[in-house]
Design a protein around this motif. Sequence first.
Motif, PDB file in Angstrom:
ATOM      1  N   ASN A   9      43.295  42.879  36.417  1.00  0.00           N
ATOM      2  CA  ASN A   9      42.216  42.739  37.391  1.00  0.00           C
ATOM      3  C   ASN A   9      42.768  42.237  38.713  1.00  0.00           C
ATOM      4  O   ASN A   9      43.944  41.875  38.825  1.00  0.00           O
ATOM      5  CB  ASN A   9      41.114  41.811  36.856  1.00  0.00           C
ATOM      6  CG  ASN A   9      41.654  40.438  36.510  1.00  0.00           C
ATOM      7  OD1 ASN A   9      42.233  39.745  37.352  1.00  0.00           O
ATOM      8  ND2 ASN A   9      41.463  40.015  35.263  1.00  0.00           N
ATOM      9  N   SER A  10      41.913  42.196  39.730  1.00  0.00           N
ATOM     10  CA  SER A  10      42.380  41.854  41.067  1.00  0.00           C
ATOM     11  C   SER A  10      42.759  40.380  41.188  1.00  0.00           C
ATOM     12  O   SER A  10      43.597  40.021  42.022  1.00  0.00           O
ATOM     13  CB  SER A  10      41.322  42.223  42.108  1.00  0.00           C
ATOM     14  OG  SER A  10      40.116  41.532  41.888  1.00  0.00           O
ATOM     15  N   GLY A 177      37.056  41.069  40.795  1.00  0.00           N
ATOM     16  CA  GLY A 177      38.009  40.155  40.184  1.00  0.00           C
ATOM     17  C   GLY A 177      38.142  38.855  40.940  1.00  0.00           C
ATOM     18  O   GLY A 177      38.394  37.795  40.344  1.00  0.00           O
ATOM     19  N   ILE A 178      37.976  38.910  42.258  1.00  0.00           N
ATOM     20  CA  ILE A 178      38.028  37.707  43.079  1.00  0.00           C
ATOM     21  C   ILE A 178      36.788  36.848  42.857  1.00  0.00           C
ATOM     22  O   ILE A 178      36.872  35.646  42.596  1.00  0.00           O
ATOM     23  CB  ILE A 178      38.147  38.074  44.573  1.00  0.00           C
ATOM     24  CG1 ILE A 178      39.458  38.828  44.834  1.00  0.00           C
ATOM     25  CG2 ILE A 178      38.050  36.821  45.436  1.00  0.00           C
ATOM     26  CD1 ILE A 178      40.711  38.091  44.455  1.00  0.00           C
ATOM     27  N   ASN A 179      35.619  37.467  42.941  1.00  0.00           N
ATOM     28  CA  ASN A 179      34.372  36.715  42.811  1.00  0.00           C
ATOM     29  C   ASN A 179      34.183  36.111  41.425  1.00  0.00           C
ATOM     30  O   ASN A 179      33.585  35.043  41.281  1.00  0.00           O
ATOM     31  CB  ASN A 179      33.175  37.624  43.145  1.00  0.00           C
ATOM     32  CG  ASN A 179      32.993  37.800  44.635  1.00  0.00           C
ATOM     33  OD1 ASN A 179      32.371  36.981  45.298  1.00  0.00           O
ATOM     34  ND2 ASN A 179      33.562  38.867  45.185  1.00  0.00           N
ATOM     35  N   GLU A 180      34.693  36.775  40.406  1.00  0.00           N
ATOM     36  CA  GLU A 180      34.553  36.278  39.043  1.00  0.00           C
ATOM     37  C   GLU A 180      35.521  35.138  38.725  1.00  0.00           C
ATOM     38  O   GLU A 180      35.393  34.494  37.685  1.00  0.00           O
ATOM     39  CB  GLU A 180      34.779  37.420  38.051  1.00  0.00           C
ATOM     40  CG  GLU A 180      33.658  38.433  37.999  1.00  0.00           C
ATOM     41  CD  GLU A 180      32.360  37.828  37.498  1.00  0.00           C
ATOM     42  OE1 GLU A 180      32.314  37.372  36.336  1.00  0.00           O
ATOM     43  OE2 GLU A 180      31.385  37.798  38.286  1.00  0.00           O
ATOM     44  N   LEU A 182      36.619  32.580  41.165  1.00  0.00           N
ATOM     45  CA  LEU A 182      36.746  31.694  42.321  1.00  0.00           C
ATOM     46  C   LEU A 182      37.239  30.300  41.937  1.00  0.00           C
ATOM     47  O   LEU A 182      38.036  29.695  42.668  1.00  0.00           O
ATOM     48  CB  LEU A 182      35.415  31.599  43.058  1.00  0.00           C
ATOM     49  CG  LEU A 182      35.064  32.793  43.956  1.00  0.00           C
ATOM     50  CD1 LEU A 182      33.687  32.610  44.573  1.00  0.00           C
ATOM     51  CD2 LEU A 182      36.108  32.983  45.057  1.00  0.00           C
ATOM     52  N   ASP A 183      36.798  29.775  40.808  1.00  0.00           N
ATOM     53  CA  ASP A 183      37.264  28.448  40.394  1.00  0.00           C
ATOM     54  C   ASP A 183      38.774  28.444  40.182  1.00  0.00           C
ATOM     55  O   ASP A 183      39.467  27.505  40.597  1.00  0.00           O
ATOM     56  CB  ASP A 183      36.562  28.012  39.105  1.00  0.00           C
ATOM     57  CG  ASP A 183      35.098  27.670  39.334  1.00  0.00           C
ATOM     58  OD1 ASP A 183      34.712  27.461  40.506  1.00  0.00           O
ATOM     59  OD2 ASP A 183      34.346  27.610  38.348  1.00  0.00           O
ATOM     60  N   LYS A 184      39.287  29.488  39.564  1.00  0.00           N
ATOM     61  CA  LYS A 184      40.736  29.594  39.361  1.00  0.00           C
ATOM     62  C   LYS A 184      41.461  29.748  40.696  1.00  0.00           C
ATOM     63  O   LYS A 184      42.561  29.219  40.888  1.00  0.00           O
ATOM     64  CB  LYS A 184      41.049  30.789  38.461  1.00  0.00           C
ATOM     65  CG  LYS A 184      40.567  30.666  37.031  1.00  0.00           C
ATOM     66  CD  LYS A 184      40.929  31.922  36.249  1.00  0.00           C
ATOM     67  CE  LYS A 184      40.423  31.854  34.824  1.00  0.00           C
ATOM     68  NZ  LYS A 184      40.740  33.106  34.070  1.00  0.00           N
ATOM     69  N   ILE A 185      40.843  30.480  41.601  1.00  0.00           N
ATOM     70  CA  ILE A 185      41.465  30.708  42.908  1.00  0.00           C
ATOM     71  C   ILE A 185      41.520  29.413  43.715  1.00  0.00           C
ATOM     72  O   ILE A 185      42.536  29.120  44.363  1.00  0.00           O
ATOM     73  CB  ILE A 185      40.705  31.812  43.671  1.00  0.00           C
ATOM     74  CG1 ILE A 185      40.943  33.168  42.989  1.00  0.00           C
ATOM     75  CG2 ILE A 185      41.140  31.863  45.130  1.00  0.00           C
ATOM     76  CD1 ILE A 185      40.078  34.282  43.513  1.00  0.00           C
TER      77      ILE A 185
END
Length: 221
Positions: A9-10, A177-180, A182-185
């Motif tokens: 995923n992204s 993949g980014i929006n799902e 966000l906490d990890k990012i």
Amino acid sequence: MQLSNEISNSYELLEFLKKQNLLKEEPSYWWPSSSDFEILIGAILTQNTKWTNVEKSLENLKRLNIFSLENFLKIDLTLLTEAIAPSGFKNQKSQRLKLLAKNILEEFGSFDNFCQRVNREWLLEQKGIGFETADAILCYACHQEFMVVDKYTQKLVSYMGFEFETYEDLQAWCEYGINENLDKIFELYGYEISLNKLYCRFHGKIIEFMKSNRLKARVKE
């Protein structure tokens, strides 16, 4: 470090690219321009040409001191055409830039108001603006939450085993993949990076990675 074709995923792609330190010497939002208005102009000029050619055109425009909507309308079309000649398609692009400046002023009254109120549909109605250019303007000039995808993005995800029929399908894959995650990012970055800045830097990382030839012969032009 090589790109794994097992990335699914992204978010995982972003995580890989961040480890490469690709944007160390680049601006925070990656796009190499000094103002939002310059980004708007650059997004039009960069169509079907290399960025090095756009830089020459932008320098010519700076010397003419016309970096405002009003000055774009006032400048003689022949002079504008000559200034942007390094970017190619000079007659077409000069006419479209003048028309865009006219339409922005008529619809929004000012460039700042344009950045705050413009939407994708309005941009796509403008002559010569397609999906990629519209999203570049929205993301980099207007600081809205749109992810730009381009030929580099398509080639990279194709290597990873993903094929998309349309621009918008590829864009949706990147954004999802980014929006799902966000906490990890936020944990990855160490702070709550804005979604706009994240999209800017993600797109920039993809381009810088592809330009660096890290995939070499595995990604064919």
